[in-house]
Design an enzyme around this catalytic site. Structure first.
Site, PDB file in Angstrom:
ATOM      1  N   LYS A  24      -7.074  -8.209  -8.333  1.00  0.00           N
ATOM      2  CA  LYS A  24      -6.731  -9.043  -7.171  1.00  0.00           C
ATOM      3  C   LYS A  24      -7.952  -9.306  -6.296  1.00  0.00           C
ATOM      4  O   LYS A  24      -8.188 -10.441  -5.847  1.00  0.00           O
ATOM      5  CB  LYS A  24      -5.653  -8.332  -6.339  1.00  0.00           C
ATOM      6  N   ASN A  25      -8.732  -8.270  -6.053  1.00  0.00           N
ATOM      7  CA  ASN A  25      -9.867  -8.395  -5.139  1.00  0.00           C
ATOM      8  C   ASN A  25     -11.059  -9.089  -5.770  1.00  0.00           C
ATOM      9  O   ASN A  25     -12.042  -9.377  -5.087  1.00  0.00           O
ATOM     10  CB  ASN A  25     -10.266  -7.018  -4.606  1.00  0.00           C
ATOM     11  N   ARG A  95      -5.897 -11.316   4.234  1.00  0.00           N
ATOM     12  CA  ARG A  95      -7.259 -11.049   4.685  1.00  0.00           C
ATOM     13  C   ARG A  95      -8.252 -12.008   4.021  1.00  0.00           C
ATOM     14  O   ARG A  95      -9.281 -12.371   4.601  1.00  0.00           O
ATOM     15  CB  ARG A  95      -7.610  -9.596   4.335  1.00  0.00           C
ATOM     16  N   ASP A 119      -3.445  -6.326   5.414  1.00  0.00           N
ATOM     17  CA  ASP A 119      -2.807  -5.044   5.677  1.00  0.00           C
ATOM     18  C   ASP A 119      -3.135  -4.523   7.070  1.00  0.00           C
ATOM     19  O   ASP A 119      -4.253  -4.693   7.573  1.00  0.00           O
ATOM     20  CB  ASP A 119      -3.263  -3.993   4.651  1.00  0.00           C
ATOM     21  N   ASP A 314      -8.867   2.362  -1.451  1.00  0.00           N
ATOM     22  CA  ASP A 314      -7.557   1.806  -1.793  1.00  0.00           C
ATOM     23  C   ASP A 314      -6.707   2.743  -2.642  1.00  0.00           C
ATOM     24  O   ASP A 314      -5.527   2.450  -2.869  1.00  0.00           O
ATOM     25  CB  ASP A 314      -7.723   0.468  -2.521  1.00  0.00           C
ATOM     26  N   MET A 336     -12.448   5.276   6.079  1.00  0.00           N
ATOM     27  CA  MET A 336     -12.734   3.878   6.371  1.00  0.00           C
ATOM     28  C   MET A 336     -11.771   3.221   7.357  1.00  0.00           C
ATOM     29  O   MET A 336     -12.169   2.384   8.158  1.00  0.00           O
ATOM     30  CB  MET A 336     -12.775   3.085   5.065  1.00  0.00           C
TER      31      MET A 336
END
Length: 429
Positions: A24-25, A95, A119, A314, A336
């Site tokens: 996805k990223n 995002r 998120d 993640d 983070m």
């Protein structure tokens, strides 16, 4: 629209083979980067999830055509691109809307971006994007939206004030069309950043140092078209490792992209979960020791996230749920995001033994038998973690706001159902 719910019957063992979806990223910045070229682009292995579909709507609003040719094949042609106003509601969903800054600035000389969404896991700075694009020659006005302008982007020696993934991607896309060479230092080097760089190279860009924290981009590039396949999602692979472990299930993860899994495998080994590598497949045995590996001297160990190539942030939510089923105690240190750990109250309501020390640290003691409950998915990764908890819990659980899970995991209920999971989606597709 009413939220989606998953009704999950726990205590079921799984078996079989599953292939992870495309990353996805990686898909999101690559879709955005398709705006850089006037020529057709075909993307394969694109996850058909809410985030990618929202970004497809956004690039359509600025003049690009985008068509799903097959379920996971996306054809994009940005022959004409205009600096149109972007829909604030669409931008607020994801995002990744911030990833349009670099390409639209390059093609149109200007772009106005409403605030991006995504998120709710803590403050997510936009400063690094601003600083990077300013160093490449853009002027930036920040008010109720971000306005970027540049008649000509110019290569520069750019040092990012943090190794932000999306800021690295924006800077990389802008640098490809900038006049002269750009040194991009303190850059993120995650697999999805590498995937974007390789896509840009396939278009005709000249980029050195892919996979390191210093990339050199020689611009301006003459960009053509390309057909490109997006790599496996290493975060989904990590989620499936955790799922196999907590349900005590033998699973084979096919075409798992094992070259990117070293830190993930090491993190799960700290929890007593060992994965075997067979070619590009990852094999998880059904019976693992599931015993936390103490540090030398018998000290309580720590699992912490850090920038790549360390254990990914993640996967911290997944690792926490997995740790509840392991014998021993471990400190989980999420560095983070200051709100990511706040989902643990939902695990505690299911019977987990967790002490939330502060917004960044939690002590997990196991093993413990979880009980089915009604819980809510606060974000993509915590939502998937709650699905793992429900899968190993006694009784039935309802996960509300499962829309969040579907933002990042393609048809996960159906795919896990093929392995034996008992997940009922409400409403049904």
């Amino acid at each position: 629209m009413p939220s989606i719910q998953y009704a999950v019957e726990g205590g079921t063992r799984l078996s079989g083979t599953i292939e992870p979806a495309g990353n996805k990223n990686a898909a999101l910045p690559i879709i955005a980067a398709a705006l850089l070229t006037e020529h057709p682009v075909t993307l394969r292995n694109v996850p058909r999830i809410r985030d990618t579909e929202t970004l497809v709507e956004l690039i359509g609003s600025v003049g690009a055509t985008a068509e799903w040719q097959e379920h996971n094949v996306l054809a994009i042609h940005a022959k004409h691109v205009v600096a149109a106003d972007l829909d604030p509601q669409l931008c607020a969903r994801i995002r990744a809307s911030i990833l349009l800054a670099g390409p639209l600035l390059a093609r149109c000389g200007q772009v106005a971006l409403p605030p991006p969404g995504g998120d709710i896991i803590g403050r997510r700075r936009l400063d690094t994007h601003v600083l990077a694009l300013q160093q490449l020659g853009a002027t930036v006005v920040t008010a109720d939206r971000l306005e970027f302008r540049a008649s000509q982007l110019t290569g520069a020696d750019v040092f990012l004030d943090e190794p932000s993934v999306t800021a690295t991607e924006n800077a990389l896309m802008a640098a490809v069309v900038a006049r002269g060479s750009t040194h991009l230092r303190n850059a993120a080097s995650e697999p999805h950043v590498q995937d974007l760089a390789r896509f840009l190279i396939a278009l005709g860009a000249r980029i050195e140092g892919v996979g390191t924290n210093t990339m050199v981009v020689h611009g301006p590039a003459t960009l053509g078209g390309a057909t490109y396949a997006i790599g496996a999602d290493h975060i989904e692979v990590g989620s499936l490792i955790g799922l196999a472990a907590v349900t005590r299930s033998p699973l084979r993860i096919a075409r798992a992209g094992v070259e990117h899994l070293r830190s993930i495998r090491m993190g799960f080994e700290r929890l007593g979960i060992v994965c075997a590598v067979e070619g590009d497949d990852l094999v998880i045995a059904g019976e693992q020791t599931m015993r936390v590996q103490n540090d030398v001297g018998g000290y309580v160990p720590k699992l912490e996230d850090q920038p790549w190539p360390a254990f990914p942030a993640d996967l911290m939510s997944i690792a926490i749920v997995t740790a509840t089923q392991c014998d021993g105690m471990i400190l989980m240190f999420e560095k983070m995001f200051e709100s990511r750990l706040f989902f643990v109250d939902k695990l505690i309501s299911m019977g987990a033994r967790i002490v939330l020390c502060d917004p960044h640290r939690a002590i997990v003691a196991g093993p413990v038998g979880l009980k089915g409950a009604f819980v809510t998915s606060p974000d993509i990764r915590a939502g998937m973690a709650m699905l793992l908890a429900a899968m190993c819990a006694e009784g039935t659980s309802t996960i509300d706001n499962a829309d969040q899970i579907e933002r990042g995991y393609e048809r996960i209920d159906e795919r896990l159902g093929a392995l034996g999971a008992r997940i009922r989606r409400v409403p049904a597709r």
